[in-house]
Design a protein around this motif. Sequence first.
Motif, PDB file in Angstrom:
ATOM      1  N   MET A  47     -17.850 -71.513 -31.298  1.00 61.49           N
ATOM      2  CA  MET A  47     -16.608 -71.761 -30.554  1.00 61.49           C
ATOM      3  C   MET A  47     -16.135 -70.392 -30.071  1.00 61.49           C
ATOM      4  N   LYS A  48     -16.414 -70.059 -28.805  1.00 59.94           N
ATOM      5  CA  LYS A  48     -16.150 -68.700 -28.316  1.00 59.94           C
ATOM      6  C   LYS A  48     -15.371 -68.744 -27.009  1.00 59.94           C
ATOM      7  N   THR A  49     -14.379 -67.861 -26.897  1.00 59.54           N
ATOM      8  CA  THR A  49     -13.589 -67.770 -25.667  1.00 59.54           C
ATOM      9  C   THR A  49     -14.464 -67.341 -24.491  1.00 59.54           C
ATOM     10  N   LEU A  50     -14.078 -67.799 -23.301  1.00 61.08           N
ATOM     11  CA  LEU A  50     -14.771 -67.367 -22.081  1.00 61.08           C
ATOM     12  C   LEU A  50     -13.859 -67.571 -20.880  1.00 61.08           C
ATOM     13  N   HIS A  51     -13.551 -66.497 -20.199  1.00 67.14           N
ATOM     14  CA  HIS A  51     -12.857 -66.578 -18.912  1.00 67.14           C
ATOM     15  C   HIS A  51     -13.022 -65.244 -18.199  1.00 67.14           C
ATOM     16  N   HIS A  52     -12.914 -65.274 -16.880  1.00 67.73           N
ATOM     17  CA  HIS A  52     -12.983 -64.026 -16.117  1.00 67.73           C
ATOM     18  C   HIS A  52     -11.618 -63.347 -16.140  1.00 67.73           C
ATOM     19  N   HIS A  53     -11.517 -62.201 -15.499  1.00 68.67           N
ATOM     20  CA  HIS A  53     -10.269 -61.433 -15.506  1.00 68.67           C
ATOM     21  C   HIS A  53      -9.604 -61.383 -14.134  1.00 68.67           C
TER      22      HIS A  53
ATOM     23  N   TRP B 125      -7.968 -63.325 -23.605  1.00 68.12           N
ATOM     24  CA  TRP B 125      -8.599 -63.847 -24.823  1.00 68.12           C
ATOM     25  C   TRP B 125     -10.109 -63.623 -24.857  1.00 68.12           C
ATOM     26  N   CYS B 126     -10.685 -63.194 -23.755  1.00 69.04           N
ATOM     27  CA  CYS B 126     -12.112 -62.859 -23.724  1.00 69.04           C
ATOM     28  C   CYS B 126     -12.229 -61.484 -23.076  1.00 69.04           C
ATOM     29  N   GLU B 127     -12.287 -60.461 -23.899  1.00 69.40           N
ATOM     30  CA  GLU B 127     -12.253 -59.095 -23.376  1.00 69.40           C
ATOM     31  C   GLU B 127     -13.550 -58.704 -22.675  1.00 69.40           C
ATOM     32  N   GLU B 128     -14.656 -59.321 -23.071  1.00 66.19           N
ATOM     33  CA  GLU B 128     -15.966 -58.933 -22.526  1.00 66.19           C
ATOM     34  C   GLU B 128     -16.711 -60.168 -22.018  1.00 66.19           C
ATOM     35  N   PRO B 129     -16.287 -60.753 -20.919  1.00 70.42           N
ATOM     36  CA  PRO B 129     -16.930 -61.993 -20.464  1.00 70.42           C
ATOM     37  C   PRO B 129     -18.406 -61.824 -20.113  1.00 70.42           C
ATOM     38  N   ASP B 130     -18.767 -60.748 -19.443  1.00 68.48           N
ATOM     39  CA  ASP B 130     -20.176 -60.562 -19.055  1.00 68.48           C
ATOM     40  C   ASP B 130     -21.063 -60.395 -20.285  1.00 68.48           C
TER      41      ASP B 130
END
Length: 523
Positions: free
Chosen positions: A424-430, A445-450
């Motif tokens: 269960m991991k966050t994922l979104h762009h900035h 909430w997702c500091e490193e999406p790539d």
Amino acid sequence: MPDAKHDCGSVRSDRTRGQLFTMALLRIAVGWHFAYEGLAKLFDPHWSAESYLRSANWVAAAWFHRLADSPTLLSITNQVNMWALVVIGVALMLGCATRLAAISGMVLLALYYLAHPPLFTPTAGVAEGSYLIVNKNVVEMLALLVVATFSQGRLGLDRYLRTIRSWSLRQVSRWRLRWQSKLSEPISAGDPETLARRQALAGLVSVPFFGAFVMAVLKKRGYESQEERQLTTLADGMSGASMKVDWSTLDQLKDQVPSGKIKQVELSRVMMGGNLMNGVAHARDLIYVSKLIRAYHDRDKIFETFRLAEACGINTVITNPILGPMIVDYWENGGGKIQFMSQCQGRDKQEFLDSISYSIDHGACAAYVQGAVADRYVSRGDIDLIGLGLERMRAAGVPAGIGAHYLRTIVQCHEHGFDPDFWMKTLHHHNYWSARMDKQHDNIWCEEPDETIAFMKEMPQPWIAFKILAAGSIHPKVGFKYAFENGADFVCVGMYDFQVVEDANLTLETLSSKLVRQRPWCA
């Protein structure tokens, strides 16, 4: 040479006076708390004891549930609770009928304790501290026991009441004697016996505190902004109790949301997040939003939202276990069967394991270590607690997962040899205006999406992506595509009832489009 006897008497007198004043301060403080608790409930048009009664879980639970089930009894309970708090609080502050007020307060606190005792399992609802058997209700009960046991008549209005009562009884006695012709001289109506100046001041010691209380309440109420008052009015007109789901929106539903499987559990590709129903909005610095959404999501509104979700094929809600009793209520009385996946959490080992047991006992179809909790366990070196949690979940026969906000949590769990049934991991762009990394404040909430996308691509377990809309900052059409295209097998999205059909259609539209997806479907 000083008189030793006189000195000892003086010390004893000073100590007694100090004890009386300390006792009066204790009485006034407890009264202040009671009175404001009652006024806060009276000022809140949406307040109700319903959820508190429904989540009661001890020996008298059935009785509390009956109060919540009956609209008439619930209304009476609400009014009695609010006004009892106010009346008891004011009486304690003024020192008026002190013993009766203290005993009444103890009874009220005992009922609160009976509904939600802090025993050995997690308490439903949001707790402001950590308790085991003894909580603030017990502490205040003991304080009121002290107040009721020791007379404080010198420092409160009770002194005047006793004087008036004594004078009244004396006058009645004299008039009785006169009518019986046992008293020859005329009886003067007289006045209550006059108190000495110092005694009179002592009797009025509580009045300045009561005045300060009134001023504090008025000042606090004055801080409410015009915007918040307007929003509260709007919420009152469109609350869950009066606003109903527009079922005609189902005519716009294109099809049922497709599903996938984690172990033996069938899960819709989009799942409903439970934060909104728990009053958690991630509203940055908009301080009124949490109160607003709690007012909106009463029991009926939650049930209607669940029914609408199920009609769209959304069969699972992911939530804190405190919503467990509400979901059980929905199964038993709401006519639905929506599943819930539980976010297990705890500040220490026992609290964490209790949270897992509580989730299983309330019928969770799957469970996982909540993201912020897993992040904390890893950062403080308690990573083995995560493994223990996975074992307990699997022993209960449900799929077991690990959540995280930080990629390093997933990486370290993988390197530690953990093999969860899902991630269960966050994922979104900035690409939204409040995504500023220089000063994070409930805004990203997702500091490193790539890096997250690249690492999760190599993970064989199913991946549920959450916070894909960055708490409402990204349009669902964009967020859904970004998550599914970059490897998520499922997404978790908080949604209001009026967003359910739209989110279902966007899921269908996204999954039926030509996704440029490199990670294989793992569920």
